[in-house]
Design a protein around this motif. Structure first.
Motif, short mmCIF file in Angstrom:
data_model
loop_
_atom_site.label_atom_id
_atom_site.label_comp_id
_atom_site.label_asym_id
_atom_site.label_seq_id
_atom_site.Cartn_x
_atom_site.Cartn_y
_atom_site.Cartn_z
N VAL A 1 55.25 37.00 31.82
CA VAL A 1 55.12 37.87 32.99
C VAL A 1 55.18 39.34 32.56
CG1 VAL A 1 56.19 38.55 35.18
CG2 VAL A 1 56.09 36.13 34.54
N ALA A 2 56.15 39.67 31.71
CA ALA A 2 56.30 41.05 31.25
C ALA A 2 55.11 41.49 30.40
CB ALA A 2 57.60 41.20 30.47
N ARG A 3 54.62 40.60 29.54
CA ARG A 3 53.47 40.95 28.72
C ARG A 3 52.23 41.18 29.59
NH1 ARG A 3 52.86 36.40 24.40
NH2 ARG A 3 51.18 37.77 23.64
N ALA A 4 52.11 40.38 30.65
CA ALA A 4 50.99 40.59 31.57
C ALA A 4 51.09 41.97 32.22
CB ALA A 4 50.97 39.50 32.63
N TYR A 5 52.29 42.36 32.61
CA TYR A 5 52.49 43.66 33.25
C TYR A 5 52.19 44.81 32.30
CZ TYR A 5 55.26 47.77 34.51
OH TYR A 5 55.68 49.05 34.73
N THR A 6 52.77 44.75 31.09
CA THR A 6 52.62 45.89 30.18
C THR A 6 51.26 45.95 29.51
OG1 THR A 6 53.60 44.71 28.29
CG2 THR A 6 55.10 45.95 29.73
N GLN A 7 50.69 44.79 29.15
CA GLN A 7 49.50 44.79 28.31
C GLN A 7 48.20 44.49 29.06
OE1 GLN A 7 52.02 46.10 26.27
NE2 GLN A 7 50.18 45.89 25.04
N ILE A 8 48.28 43.90 30.24
CA ILE A 8 47.07 43.63 31.01
C ILE A 8 46.97 44.55 32.22
CG2 ILE A 8 45.77 41.90 32.32
CD1 ILE A 8 47.03 39.74 30.58
N HIS A 9 48.08 44.75 32.91
CA HIS A 9 48.08 45.60 34.10
C HIS A 9 48.35 47.07 33.79
CE1 HIS A 9 47.55 42.33 36.92
NE2 HIS A 9 48.58 41.69 36.40
N GLY A 10 48.49 47.42 32.53
CA GLY A 10 48.62 48.82 32.16
C GLY A 10 49.99 49.42 32.33
N GLY A 11 51.03 48.59 32.36
CA GLY A 11 52.38 49.11 32.59
C GLY A 11 53.13 49.53 31.35
N ALA A 12 52.50 49.44 30.18
CA ALA A 12 53.22 49.73 28.93
C ALA A 12 53.82 51.14 28.91
CB ALA A 12 52.28 49.53 27.73
N SER A 13 53.10 52.10 29.45
CA SER A 13 53.58 53.49 29.41
C SER A 13 54.71 53.74 30.40
CB SER A 13 52.43 54.45 29.71
OG SER A 13 51.89 54.21 31.01
N ASP A 14 54.96 52.80 31.31
CA ASP A 14 56.00 52.98 32.33
C ASP A 14 57.37 52.50 31.87
OD1 ASP A 14 54.17 54.06 34.13
OD2 ASP A 14 53.61 52.07 34.88
N HIS B 1 39.97 24.59 38.31
CA HIS B 1 40.06 25.98 38.77
C HIS B 1 41.37 26.61 38.29
CE1 HIS B 1 39.65 29.51 41.28
NE2 HIS B 1 40.77 29.22 41.92
N GLN B 2 42.48 25.89 38.40
CA GLN B 2 43.76 26.42 37.96
C GLN B 2 43.80 26.56 36.44
OE1 GLN B 2 45.39 27.60 40.39
NE2 GLN B 2 44.22 26.46 41.93
N LEU B 3 43.20 25.60 35.73
CA LEU B 3 43.18 25.68 34.28
C LEU B 3 42.36 26.88 33.82
CD1 LEU B 3 44.08 24.34 31.62
CD2 LEU B 3 41.89 23.12 31.63
N ARG B 4 41.29 27.19 34.55
CA ARG B 4 40.50 28.37 34.18
C ARG B 4 41.34 29.64 34.25
NH1 ARG B 4 35.99 25.56 36.58
NH2 ARG B 4 36.46 26.42 38.64
N LYS B 5 42.28 29.69 35.18
CA LYS B 5 43.20 30.83 35.23
C LYS B 5 44.02 30.91 33.95
CE LYS B 5 43.86 30.60 40.29
NZ LYS B 5 44.86 30.38 41.35
N ALA B 6 44.49 29.74 33.48
CA ALA B 6 45.26 29.72 32.25
C ALA B 6 44.40 30.15 31.06
CB ALA B 6 45.84 28.32 32.02
N ILE B 7 43.17 29.66 31.00
CA ILE B 7 42.27 30.02 29.91
C ILE B 7 42.03 31.53 29.90
CG2 ILE B 7 39.93 29.76 29.01
CD1 ILE B 7 39.94 26.91 30.18
N ALA B 8 41.78 32.09 31.08
CA ALA B 8 41.54 33.53 31.18
C ALA B 8 42.79 34.33 30.81
CB ALA B 8 41.07 33.89 32.59
N PHE B 9 43.94 33.85 31.27
CA PHE B 9 45.20 34.54 30.96
C PHE B 9 45.46 34.52 29.46
CE2 PHE B 9 49.88 34.37 30.44
CZ PHE B 9 50.18 35.62 30.94
N HIS B 10 45.29 33.36 28.83
CA HIS B 10 45.50 33.27 27.39
C HIS B 10 44.54 34.18 26.63
CE1 HIS B 10 47.25 28.93 27.88
NE2 HIS B 10 48.13 29.87 28.19
N ALA B 11 43.30 34.23 27.09
CA ALA B 11 42.30 35.06 26.40
C ALA B 11 42.62 36.54 26.54
CB ALA B 11 40.90 34.77 26.96
N GLN B 12 43.06 36.96 27.74
CA GLN B 12 43.40 38.38 27.94
C GLN B 12 44.65 38.77 27.16
OE1 GLN B 12 42.92 40.09 32.10
NE2 GLN B 12 42.85 37.91 32.57
#
Length: 474
Positions: free
Chosen positions: A187-200, A328-339
């Motif tokens: 969750v934290a990695r998604a926030y900082t590295q995908i949603h742009g929160g690293a600088s916050d 459909h749910q697995l595609r979310k996981a695939i996309a998340f892992h790739a990002q």
């Protein structure tokens, strides 16, 4: 270690801390109601009527009624109620939404001890530290990408409220630090590295993070949940004690699917293959994935060792429609892992993991043949007990003292073998060993996964890293 800049700083310091729990570490209720479906506290009674439901009943409770497809809006965090340990301020800071049995002690330690000399790190004569401790409970059934976006809101609130609290003082408010447990790290990695929160945020501290997923997630879907302790007992009752129940619940949840081993997962010896079959003489028959776990294992419908039996996804419902939603749910996981990838960490990251043989973990899952024939007989009948055993054989009539009895005789039997890799019982040591980028430190004294932050060594490291991150800002 001497922190000279802290010693010379004349001001009192305030540091906002945001704790993100692991999977099943947040209380959940049906959205818009007070109907709690996951109350992870200290009694089996809190299974709340799910314990004696069959697979269809468990699915209805956790996913929705009438065979509904997964919806991220079906469940929401229950914030808890004021009482005893949970003050009004702590409720407002998110503490009430946490699993108290696992996290209350650690949260209190962060608030009252971690920033003092009692934690063993604060140099004498240094500035006073005030750790303003917040929590980010979240809907752990949902895509970690969504949970990561919501984490940004919690971080912003923690900073704003801390700044407001000290606005009329000379206390300096530092940039916040995130502390995570298990899936909370995703969750934290998604926030900082995908949603742009690293600088916050100034930095992130991870504990027991399944960096590239965990084979334990595969095992728990195909053979049921069997964790130890109170939480493990409730997991079995709520998410399922066998494949039929676990598939009906957990396999419909994108959050759970994102814990499966991704395309860069490595076992402790560095092998990217983590699903094996062995013959009765211990010879290896095959190893997967060859390249793509999603197609070879997770979407596979032709091999007996596949992750999903489509008929189990929505018991009594239409299997094809349920499998369509699973894809459909697995595609979310695939996309998340790739990002996210293997290197997407906040640039100022610390991480600890267990490297302890006393808590055996799955760095691979092994199916072993325990009957007579490695090859499955073409004319055999198959039996799957849903707990990690597949058999092929025939029914025979056997004479007994009480008459003739019908019994099944297996010619071929494959059983999942117990875990044997060092780790914490859930996340294996390879998860930390192959991390590229952040500082990663093994704990050889060991800890049980859910109780990672109750470890004396883990708290010592956390206190030290927090002081380091304070000093870095002065």
């Amino acid at each position: 270690m001497v922190h000279s800049s802290i010693q010379s700083c004349p001001k009192t310091i305030a540091l906002p801390l945001i704790f993100v729990p692991g999977i099943m570490g947040s209380r959940l209720r049906i959205s818009g109601t007070t109907d709690i479906v996951w109350e992870p506290q200290d009694s089996i009674v809190n299974a709340l009527g799910i314990a004696h439901r069959d697979a269809a009943g468990k699915r209805e409770r956790m996913i929705g009624s009438n065979g509904a497809a997964y919806s991220p809006g079906y469940l929401e965090v229950d914030p808890g109620q004021v009482g005893d340990f949970l003050t009004r301020e702590r409720i407002e800071r998110g503490w009430g939404g946490l699993m108290q049995g696992s996290y209350a002690s650690f949260m209190a330690w962060l608030e009252n001890i971690a920033g003092t000399s009692a934690a063993g790190q604060l140099p004498g004569g240094g500035a006073e530290l005030n750790y303003e401790v917040w929590a980010h409970p979240y809907n752990w059934t949902d895509d970690n990408l969504n949970s990561g976006k919501a984490l940004g809101e919690t971080v912003a609130k923690a900073v704003a409220e801390t700044s407001r609290k000290y606005s009329d003082t000379d206390i300096r408010v530092l940039k916040p630090v995130i502390v995570t447990h298990s899936m909370g790290g995703l969750v934290a990695r998604a926030y900082t590295q995908i949603h742009g929160g690293a600088s916050d945020v100034h930095g992130v501290i991870h504990g027991a993070l399944p960096c590239d997923g965990s084979p334990a997630a595969y095992k728990r879907i195909v053979a049921g949940f069997d964790g130890g302790g109170i939480k493990g007992t409730i997991e079995r009752h709520v998410l399922g004690a066998n494949q039929q129940e676990a598939t009906a619940t957990a396999a419909n949840m994108p959050g759970v699917l994102e814990l499966l081993p991704n395309q860069t997962h490595k076992s402790i010896d560095g092998d990217t293959k983590w699903l094996f079959a062995k013959g009765h003489d211990d010879s290896r028959l095959w190893a997967k994935p060859l390249s793509n776990p999603y197609g070879e294992i997770y979407l596979n419908q032709k091999d007996w060792w596949r992750l999903i039996v489509r008929e189990y996804l929505n018991p009594g419902g239409k299997a094809e429609e349920a499998f369509f939603d699973f894809r459909h749910q697995l595609r979310k996981a695939i996309a998340f892992h790739a990002q996210l990838g293997p290197k997407a960490f906040h640039p100022n990251t610390r991480m600890f993991f267990a490297n302890d043989a006393g808590h055996p973990s799955f760095d691979h899952v092994e199916w072993k043949q325990t009957a007579q024939e490695d090859d499955i007989p073409l004319d055999a009948e198959q039996r799957n007990d849903g707990r990690g055993t597949h058999e092929w054989g025939q029914w025979y009539l056997f004479p007994t003292n009480y008459g003739v009895q019908n019994a099944f005789q297996a010619k071929t039997r494959y059983e999942i073998q117990p875990p044997d890799a060092p780790g914490d019982g859930t996340v294996h040591a390879g998860s930390g060993k192959y991390v590229s980028g952040p500082m990663s430190e093994p704990l050889t004294n060991g800890f049980e996964h859910q109780a990672a932050f109750d470890s004396t060594e883990a708290r010592r490291l956390t206190a030290r890293w927090l002081f380091d991150m304070v000093e870095e800002q002065l």
